[in-house]
Design a protein around this motif. Structure first.
Motif, PDB file in Angstrom:
ATOM      1  N   ALA A  56      -3.517  12.509  28.518  1.00  0.00           N
ATOM      2  CA  ALA A  56      -3.344  12.416  27.066  1.00  0.00           C
ATOM      3  C   ALA A  56      -2.348  13.456  26.551  1.00  0.00           C
ATOM      4  O   ALA A  56      -2.143  14.503  27.173  1.00  0.00           O
ATOM      5  N   ALA A  57      -1.753  13.144  25.406  1.00  0.00           N
ATOM      6  CA  ALA A  57      -0.863  14.108  24.752  1.00  0.00           C
ATOM      7  C   ALA A  57      -1.706  15.292  24.280  1.00  0.00           C
ATOM      8  O   ALA A  57      -2.884  15.141  23.965  1.00  0.00           O
ATOM      9  N   LYS A  58      -1.092  16.464  24.227  1.00  0.00           N
ATOM     10  CA  LYS A  58      -1.830  17.642  23.778  1.00  0.00           C
ATOM     11  C   LYS A  58      -0.877  18.659  23.180  1.00  0.00           C
ATOM     12  O   LYS A  58       0.334  18.613  23.392  1.00  0.00           O
ATOM     13  N   GLU A  59      -1.435  19.563  22.447  1.00  0.00           N
ATOM     14  CA  GLU A  59      -0.685  20.689  21.906  1.00  0.00           C
ATOM     15  C   GLU A  59      -0.995  21.893  22.788  1.00  0.00           C
ATOM     16  O   GLU A  59      -2.145  22.166  23.100  1.00  0.00           O
ATOM     17  N   SER A  60       0.038  22.591  23.187  1.00  0.00           N
ATOM     18  CA  SER A  60      -0.117  23.760  24.036  1.00  0.00           C
ATOM     19  C   SER A  60       0.606  24.934  23.388  1.00  0.00           C
ATOM     20  O   SER A  60       1.233  24.780  22.340  1.00  0.00           O
ATOM     21  N   ILE A  61       0.528  26.089  24.009  1.00  0.00           N
ATOM     22  CA  ILE A  61       1.198  27.274  23.459  1.00  0.00           C
ATOM     23  C   ILE A  61       2.123  27.848  24.528  1.00  0.00           C
ATOM     24  O   ILE A  61       1.721  28.043  25.673  1.00  0.00           O
ATOM     25  N   ASN A  62       3.363  28.095  24.141  1.00  0.00           N
ATOM     26  CA  ASN A  62       4.330  28.734  25.024  1.00  0.00           C
ATOM     27  C   ASN A  62       3.906  30.198  25.160  1.00  0.00           C
ATOM     28  O   ASN A  62       3.904  30.937  24.174  1.00  0.00           O
ATOM     29  N   PRO A  63       3.547  30.670  26.341  1.00  0.00           N
ATOM     30  CA  PRO A  63       3.056  32.035  26.492  1.00  0.00           C
ATOM     31  C   PRO A  63       4.105  33.105  26.182  1.00  0.00           C
ATOM     32  O   PRO A  63       3.760  34.210  25.780  1.00  0.00           O
ATOM     33  N   ALA A  64       5.373  32.772  26.327  1.00  0.00           N
ATOM     34  CA  ALA A  64       6.421  33.759  26.073  1.00  0.00           C
ATOM     35  C   ALA A  64       6.650  33.960  24.574  1.00  0.00           C
ATOM     36  O   ALA A  64       6.848  35.085  24.118  1.00  0.00           O
ATOM     37  N   THR A  65       6.643  32.860  23.816  1.00  0.00           N
ATOM     38  CA  THR A  65       6.968  32.948  22.383  1.00  0.00           C
ATOM     39  C   THR A  65       5.758  32.791  21.484  1.00  0.00           C
ATOM     40  O   THR A  65       5.851  33.009  20.281  1.00  0.00           O
ATOM     41  N   LYS A  66       4.629  32.376  22.042  1.00  0.00           N
ATOM     42  CA  LYS A  66       3.391  32.116  21.293  1.00  0.00           C
ATOM     43  C   LYS A  66       3.552  30.975  20.284  1.00  0.00           C
ATOM     44  O   LYS A  66       2.738  30.824  19.391  1.00  0.00           O
ATOM     45  N   GLN A  67       4.584  30.165  20.459  1.00  0.00           N
ATOM     46  CA  GLN A  67       4.823  29.025  19.575  1.00  0.00           C
ATOM     47  C   GLN A  67       4.120  27.787  20.139  1.00  0.00           C
ATOM     48  O   GLN A  67       4.061  27.592  21.346  1.00  0.00           O
ATOM     49  N   PRO A  68       3.599  26.924  19.250  1.00  0.00           N
ATOM     50  CA  PRO A  68       2.990  25.683  19.730  1.00  0.00           C
ATOM     51  C   PRO A  68       4.049  24.741  20.306  1.00  0.00           C
ATOM     52  O   PRO A  68       5.175  24.690  19.814  1.00  0.00           O
ATOM     53  N   VAL A  69       3.663  24.025  21.362  1.00  0.00           N
ATOM     54  CA  VAL A  69       4.554  23.088  22.034  1.00  0.00           C
ATOM     55  C   VAL A  69       3.796  21.775  22.213  1.00  0.00           C
ATOM     56  O   VAL A  69       2.629  21.776  22.624  1.00  0.00           O
ATOM     57  N   HIS A  70       4.449  20.664  21.896  1.00  0.00           N
ATOM     58  CA  HIS A  70       3.824  19.356  22.075  1.00  0.00           C
ATOM     59  C   HIS A  70       4.098  18.854  23.486  1.00  0.00           C
ATOM     60  O   HIS A  70       5.239  18.804  23.936  1.00  0.00           O
ATOM     61  N   CYS A  71       3.042  18.482  24.210  1.00  0.00           N
ATOM     62  CA  CYS A  71       3.165  17.895  25.539  1.00  0.00           C
ATOM     63  C   CYS A  71       2.827  16.413  25.407  1.00  0.00           C
ATOM     64  O   CYS A  71       1.687  16.074  25.082  1.00  0.00           O
ATOM     65  N   PRO A  72       3.797  15.529  25.625  1.00  0.00           N
ATOM     66  CA  PRO A  72       3.542  14.102  25.441  1.00  0.00           C
ATOM     67  C   PRO A  72       2.603  13.526  26.509  1.00  0.00           C
ATOM     68  O   PRO A  72       2.427  14.111  27.580  1.00  0.00           O
ATOM     69  N   ALA A  73       2.018  12.375  26.198  1.00  0.00           N
ATOM     70  CA  ALA A  73       1.166  11.675  27.158  1.00  0.00           C
ATOM     71  C   ALA A  73       2.027  11.222  28.336  1.00  0.00           C
ATOM     72  O   ALA A  73       3.218  10.930  28.182  1.00  0.00           O
ATOM     73  N   LYS A  74       1.422  11.179  29.514  1.00  0.00           N
ATOM     74  CA  LYS A  74       2.161  10.714  30.682  1.00  0.00           C
ATOM     75  C   LYS A  74       1.193  10.222  31.744  1.00  0.00           C
ATOM     76  O   LYS A  74      -0.011  10.447  31.670  1.00  0.00           O
ATOM     77  N   LYS A  75       1.741   9.548  32.724  1.00  0.00           N
ATOM     78  CA  LYS A  75       0.965   9.078  33.863  1.00  0.00           C
ATOM     79  C   LYS A  75       1.197  10.040  35.027  1.00  0.00           C
ATOM     80  O   LYS A  75       2.318  10.468  35.261  1.00  0.00           O
ATOM     81  N   VAL A  76       0.108  10.363  35.736  1.00  0.00           N
ATOM     82  CA  VAL A  76       0.210  11.298  36.854  1.00  0.00           C
ATOM     83  C   VAL A  76      -0.475  10.715  38.087  1.00  0.00           C
ATOM     84  O   VAL A  76      -1.477   9.999  37.973  1.00  0.00           O
ATOM     85  N   PRO A  77       0.048  10.992  39.284  1.00  0.00           N
ATOM     86  CA  PRO A  77      -0.617  10.523  40.500  1.00  0.00           C
ATOM     87  C   PRO A  77      -1.854  11.382  40.781  1.00  0.00           C
ATOM     88  O   PRO A  77      -1.890  12.568  40.447  1.00  0.00           O
ATOM     89  N   ALA A  78      -2.867  10.749  41.379  1.00  0.00           N
ATOM     90  CA  ALA A  78      -4.099  11.462  41.722  1.00  0.00           C
ATOM     91  C   ALA A  78      -4.588  10.974  43.079  1.00  0.00           C
ATOM     92  O   ALA A  78      -4.291   9.847  43.493  1.00  0.00           O
ATOM     93  N   PHE A  79      -5.317  11.822  43.764  1.00  0.00           N
ATOM     94  CA  PHE A  79      -5.879  11.473  45.067  1.00  0.00           C
ATOM     95  C   PHE A  79      -7.351  11.827  45.081  1.00  0.00           C
ATOM     96  O   PHE A  79      -7.744  12.916  44.656  1.00  0.00           O
ATOM     97  N   LYS A  80      -8.166  10.894  45.551  1.00  0.00           N
ATOM     98  CA  LYS A  80      -9.600  11.147  45.707  1.00  0.00           C
ATOM     99  C   LYS A  80      -9.917  10.984  47.187  1.00  0.00           C
ATOM    100  O   LYS A  80      -9.720   9.907  47.765  1.00  0.00           O
ATOM    101  N   ALA A  81     -10.392  12.049  47.813  1.00  0.00           N
ATOM    102  CA  ALA A  81     -10.684  12.041  49.243  1.00  0.00           C
ATOM    103  C   ALA A  81     -11.857  11.119  49.557  1.00  0.00           C
ATOM    104  O   ALA A  81     -12.825  11.045  48.795  1.00  0.00           O
ATOM    105  N   GLY A  82     -11.780  10.440  50.691  1.00  0.00           N
ATOM    106  CA  GLY A  82     -12.853   9.569  51.156  1.00  0.00           C
ATOM    107  C   GLY A  82     -13.934  10.361  51.866  1.00  0.00           C
ATOM    108  O   GLY A  82     -13.757  11.532  52.226  1.00  0.00           O
ATOM    109  N   LYS A  83     -15.049   9.711  52.097  1.00  0.00           N
ATOM    110  CA  LYS A  83     -16.205  10.360  52.713  1.00  0.00           C
ATOM    111  C   LYS A  83     -15.879  10.931  54.095  1.00  0.00           C
ATOM    112  O   LYS A  83     -16.232  12.066  54.402  1.00  0.00           O
TER     113      LYS A  83
END
Length: 92
Positions: A56-83
């Motif tokens: 999901a999209a979220k608002e984050s904070i740039n640690p260097a400037t302390k300014q809010p930064v918008h992070c857009p929604a995106k698709k990410v790869p994921a892996f779930k290990a089998g038994k």
């Protein structure tokens, strides 16, 4: 383990040349990548499942400037290990 070390291990265990092992590994990685790009899952019984998850999209904070930064929604790869993989890792 690096890619070249993995290719060497595949060649040794499978009795292949390093060139053939490299081709096989590249084919597997390319096929998994292409399938995930289509939004489909890849399940390897006993090993695990590769899938695409929505972040999901979220608002984050740039640690260097302390300014809010918008992070857009995106698709990410994921892996779930089998038994079987989980059990193999836990034994060692």
């Amino acid at each position: 383990m690096t890619k070249s070390e993995l290719v060497s291990a595949i060649a040794e265990k499978g009795g292949y040349t390093k060139k053939d092992a490299e081709k096989a590994l590249s084919a597997v990685v390319d096929t998994i990548s292409e399938t995930l790009a289509k939004g489909e899952k890849v399940s390897i019984v006993g090993f695990g499942t590769f899938e695409v998850r929505d972040r999901a999209a979220k608002e984050s904070i740039n640690p260097a400037t302390k300014q809010p930064v918008h992070c857009p929604a995106k698709k990410v790869p994921a892996f779930k290990a089998g038994k079987a993989l989980k059990e193999a890792v836990d034994k060692k």
